[in-house]
Design an enzyme around this catalytic site. Structure first.
Site, short mmCIF file in Angstrom:
data_model
loop_
_atom_site.label_atom_id
_atom_site.label_comp_id
_atom_site.label_asym_id
_atom_site.label_seq_id
_atom_site.Cartn_x
_atom_site.Cartn_y
_atom_site.Cartn_z
N GLY A 256 -64.69 48.52 8.26
CA GLY A 256 -64.26 48.60 9.64
C GLY A 256 -64.78 49.77 10.42
O GLY A 256 -65.68 50.48 10.01
N SER A 257 -64.15 49.96 11.50
CA SER A 257 -64.54 50.88 12.55
C SER A 257 -64.25 52.33 12.21
O SER A 257 -63.35 52.64 11.44
CB SER A 257 -63.76 50.47 13.80
N SER A 258 -64.99 53.22 12.86
CA SER A 258 -64.72 54.65 12.72
C SER A 258 -63.35 55.00 13.31
O SER A 258 -62.79 56.04 13.00
CB SER A 258 -65.82 55.48 13.38
N SER A 259 -62.81 54.12 14.11
CA SER A 259 -61.47 54.33 14.67
C SER A 259 -60.38 54.21 13.62
O SER A 259 -59.23 54.58 13.87
CB SER A 259 -61.20 53.34 15.81
N SER A 260 -60.74 53.72 12.44
CA SER A 260 -59.77 53.65 11.34
C SER A 260 -59.20 55.03 11.02
O SER A 260 -58.04 55.15 10.63
CB SER A 260 -60.42 53.06 10.09
#
Length: 150
Positions: A66-70
Site C-alpha cells: 500500500g501507500s506511504s500514507s500507511s
C-alpha cells in the site's frame, strides 16, 4: 502437558518491547484504506482478517502493501491505542517502520518491529492463533518469545 517458552531470533527494525496475543495475517495489509484507526479494525474488503482488531496484538504480517500514507494511519492507531503492541515481519518495510517511529517520537508510544528469516516466519505462522508472544528489540538484537505452556 506444558512446554517451556520458545525463543526465536529476529533482526531489529524498531526498538522496544511489546507483548500480546498473536495474530497472523493471511494476506498483506495496507493501513491506508485497509485499517480503521479509530475503530481499531481491519476494514479492507476481502481481507482474510476483515473485521478483526489489532489493538494490543502481536501482529505477524509477512509483508505490507500500500501507500506511504500507511505510516500516518499506523501512527494514529498507535496513538489511540487501537494499533498493535508489536509487529513481526518477514520483510523489512520502511513505511511500517516510519509509522512506529513517528508514534514513538510524537506520542511516546513504542511499538517494536522485528524481522525474521523465512524459516522462523514459517515456525511463527504455524503457532496457534491467540498464543501470547513477547517481542523484545534493541539496537543490536531482537527476540520473539512464545509462551506455549498449557
Amino acid at each position: 502437558m506444558s512446554a517451556e517458552p520458545t525463543s526465536y531470533r529476529a533482526t531489529p527494525v524498531v526498538a522496544g518491547t511489546g507483548q500480546g496475543r498473536a495474530l497472523v495475517l493471511g494476506a498483506p495489509l495496507s493501513f491506508w484504506g485497509g485499517y480503521d484507526a479509530q475503530a481499531g479494525r481491519i476494514v479492507e474488503p476481502g481481507h482474510p482478517q476483515q473485521g478483526m482488531s489489532l489493538a494490543g496484538r502481536v501482529l505477524l504480517m509477512a509483508h505490507a502493501k500500500g501507500s506511504s500514507s500507511s505510516s500516518s494511519v499506523l501512527a494514529e492507531a498507535i496513538r489511540q491505542r487501537t494499533g498493535p503492541a508489536a509487529i513481526v515481519m518477514c520483510s523489512r518495510d520502511l513505511i511500517i517502520g516510519v509509522g512506529c517511529i513517528v508514534a514513538s517520537e510524537l506520542y511516546g508510544r513504542h511499538v517494536p518491529i522485528a524481522a525474521v528469516d523465512e524459516a522462523t516466519w514459517l515456525a511463527l505462522s504455524r503457532l496457534p492463533d491467540g498464543l501470547r508472544l513477547r517481542v523484545e528489540v534493541d539496537d543490536e538484537r531482537g527476540s520473539i518469545v512464545s509462551d506455549q505452556r498449557a
